[in-house]
Each structure stands twice: as structure tokens, then as C-alpha cells.
Design an enzyme around this catalytic site. Structure first.
Site, PDB file in Angstrom:
ATOM      1  N   ASP A  39       0.830  -1.200   0.000  1.00 45.79           N
ATOM      2  CA  ASP A  39       0.000   0.000   0.000  1.00 45.79           C
ATOM      3  C   ASP A  39       0.867   1.253   0.000  1.00 45.79           C
ATOM      4  OD1 ASP A  39      -2.237  -1.592   0.125  1.00 45.79           O
ATOM      5  OD2 ASP A  39      -2.427  -1.468   2.304  1.00 45.79           O
ATOM      6  N   TYR A  67       5.985  -8.677   8.872  1.00 45.13           N
ATOM      7  CA  TYR A  67       5.602  -7.269   8.981  1.00 45.13           C
ATOM      8  C   TYR A  67       5.710  -6.802  10.430  1.00 45.13           C
ATOM      9  CZ  TYR A  67       3.233  -8.046   4.470  1.00 45.13           C
ATOM     10  OH  TYR A  67       2.934  -8.362   3.168  1.00 45.13           O
ATOM     11  N   ASP A  81      -7.283   0.961   7.272  1.00 51.32           N
ATOM     12  CA  ASP A  81      -6.084   1.599   7.804  1.00 51.32           C
ATOM     13  C   ASP A  81      -6.397   3.047   8.167  1.00 51.32           C
ATOM     14  OD1 ASP A  81      -5.998   3.061   5.421  1.00 51.32           O
ATOM     15  OD2 ASP A  81      -4.478   1.781   4.514  1.00 51.32           O
ATOM     16  N   ARG A 173      -3.902  -5.241   7.280  1.00 45.81           N
ATOM     17  CA  ARG A 173      -5.015  -4.310   7.567  1.00 45.81           C
ATOM     18  C   ARG A 173      -6.244  -5.071   8.050  1.00 45.81           C
ATOM     19  NH1 ARG A 173      -6.961  -2.139   2.647  1.00 45.81           N
ATOM     20  NH2 ARG A 173      -5.522  -3.309   1.330  1.00 45.81           N
TER      21      ARG A 173
END
Length: 301
Positions: A39, A67, A81, A173
């Protein structure tokens, strides 16, 4: 043409396609591909394939990823998000560290995740985020994803910092959103840093400006990872010069075409080289037929 992989650090504000476009200008070549979208607000590891290495894109997309993210309780957004439109604000004062920890750790293992509308998945030839921007929401099927590990780094409610190791196709997310739904406060992802994709680590990644400087200094080759290095765990065999043309044309390679090499088990994958040491491709061995069959070609004569 440059052939190989470069470990790029994608900065905030860039799409994965932006990175590819910038690199085409920096490197002066068109044949470049990325290995899975990040993203625009996310940062971190984005392996980029150059030249013949673009054949690796699908293989690298399949790799497990790690992550680091910050989950924010109390806010539900349309994009899941912090950059999205806030749909709901809820009180979080009743949350405790223990029930937050128990909920989050309960996601380790397989779970069925519903892909978000704001994603690059295609349905009937259109990306979901294109439909979402038009106010259209369509039915999606849940997909099984694997959360291999979640390490909670800090809990300072309403925020939780955590490190997640997961399978391909996992949306962090959505993981944050789902945790918020379970705890009845709502939640969204506040920050996201991808720290690894398979063997590629964030500590070794380079920003676009660094790559441009290396190119100007004539040192770019120092950071390009050769294609065959991606298969370093496979045994290597060599085809004799007299039979190399069979390999270049993608034909099966009889055992007698090869120079002396290691014993290979049935259906074992191998790296095939010519006698000059140039990497040709990945083959697998068929014991009964006593020959190697092409799996993926990387060589251009």
C-alpha cells in the site's frame, strides 16, 4: 540489460508501480517487475526483478512475509487503515492488556480472511479498489491464510505494536480490523513496515536514491542479486558443450549429456549450467527416463 533482483526499500507515498516506473528511468531499461504490492502508506521490502529475472516474480510473490505493524483500537475505517474514512469511533476504556493479548495470539494458525474492498484483487477483470472508489461493494469469498507467528512488542492501549509472520495473500489491515471486531471496539492499521519477503531482509534493502547513486558511480552490480542465487539450495549440474543446444531449446537433457556431477534423486530440482558457468535454468530429474526436464528457462543464447 541488467538481469537479477534488487532489494528495494519502498518508502511511504509510493505505490509498487511507482517504484517500477522510477527504476525504469534510473536503470534505463523497460523489463522490470515487482513481486507483490505494498500500500502507498506502507514501507519496507519490495524485491524488484530485472530483465530475465522477471520470470521469478510469481515465485517470489509466493514467499512468506514478515511485517511490523501498529494496531489502533477504537476506529473502524473504510480502508481498514488510518488513511481511510472513519466509519465508527468506539470507546476502548474497557480493554485490558490480558484480553487484548489473548485475542491477538488466538489468530496464530489458519484463519479465513475476507479480502478488503480496497485491494488490488481482480474480480471480472476489475480491481476491487477501483470498484470501492465508485462506491460499489461486491461479495468476496473468504480465503484461508496462515499466521505463523505474532510477537506482541508493546501494548500501550489503544495501540498495540506487533510483528507478524504470515503466508502470501494475508492482509495485515484486515487482521487488525478483525481483531477490533472480535473485541467489539473496532480497529484499524496505523503503520506497516514489511521487514522480510523470503530471503530478502529490510536491513539489506536500498532506497531509490541510493540505487540511483550506485548507478551513477558504476557500482550497481555490487547490489544486484544473480538469478541463480535464488536457487542456491538446489544442487548444480553442467551440460556438456556438445549438447548445450538441447538445453538452450528447452529440450529434455539425457543423463549422458551432462558432465560428471552429483547423484540426483527422483524428481529433484537442479540448477543447470553450461561449461562456461552460465546459468541456463531449473530442471527436475526423472530417474526412470534418466533425463532432466525443464521447469523454468532463464538463459538467452
Amino acid at each position: 540489460m541488467i538481469n537479477g533482483i534488487i532489494n528495494v526499500y519502498k518508502e511511504k507515498g509510493y505505490t509498487s508501480h511507482d517504484v517500477v516506473a522510477r527504476l525504469r528511468g534510473i536503470l534505463g531499461q523497460k523489463k522490470i517487475g515487482h513481486t507483490g504490492t505494498l500500500d502507498p502508506d506502507a514501507e519496507g521490502v519490495l524485491p524488484i526483478c530485472l530483465g530475465r529475472a522477471t520470470k521469478l516474480c510469481d515465485m517470489l510473490t509466493d514467499k512468506d512475509k514478515t511485517y511490523e505493524t501498529v494496531l489502533l483500537f477504537g476506529k473502524t475505517t473504510d480502508t481498514q487503515d488510518i488513511s481511510g474514512k472513519v466509519l465508527e469511533d468506539k470507546d476502548t476504556s474497557f480493554l485490558t492488556e490480558s484480553n487484548v493479548r489473548e485475542c491477538i495470539e488466538g489468530y496464530v494458525g489458519e484463519y479465513k480472511q475476507l479480502p478488503p474492498m480496497y485491494s488490488a484483487l481482480k474480480v471480472n477483470g476489475r480491481k476491487l479498489y477501483e470498484l470501492a472508489r465508485e462506491g460499489i461493494e461486491i461479495e468476496r469469498k473468504r480465503r484461508i491464510v496462515q499466521i505463523f507467528d505474532i510477537k506482541i512488542q508493546t501494548i500501550k492501549l489503544p495501540r498495540v505494536s506487533m510483528k507478524v509472520k504470515c503466508s502470501k495473500g494475508t492482509y495485515i489491515r484486515t487482521l487488525c480490523h478483525d481483531i477490533g471486531q472480535d473485541l467489539e471496539t473496532g480497529a484499524c492499521m496505523e503503520t506497516l513496515l514489511r521487514t522480510s519477503v523470503g530471503r530478502f531482509e529490510v536491513k539489506d534493502s536500498l532506497k531509490l536514491e541510493q540505487i540511483e547513486e550506485l548507478k551513477k558511480a558504476g557500482k550497481l552490480s555490487e547490489v544486484i542479486i544473480p538469478i541463480d542465487a535464488m536457487f542456491s539450495g538446489l544442487p548444480a549440474v553442467t551440460v556438456a558443450d556438445a549438447h548445450a543446444a538441447y538445453a538452450y531449446n528447452g529440450n529434455p537433457l539425457r543423463l549422458e549429456y551432462m558432465t560428471e556431477g552429483p547423484a540426483i534423486a527422483e524428481d529433484k530440482r537442479v540448477r543447470v549450467y553450461n561449461e562456461e558457468g552460465k546459468f541456463i535454468g531449473i530442471y527436475h530429474y526423472l530417474t526412470e527416463k534418466k533425463e532432466y526436464r525443464l521447469e523454468k528457462m532463464f538463459f538467452l543464447p
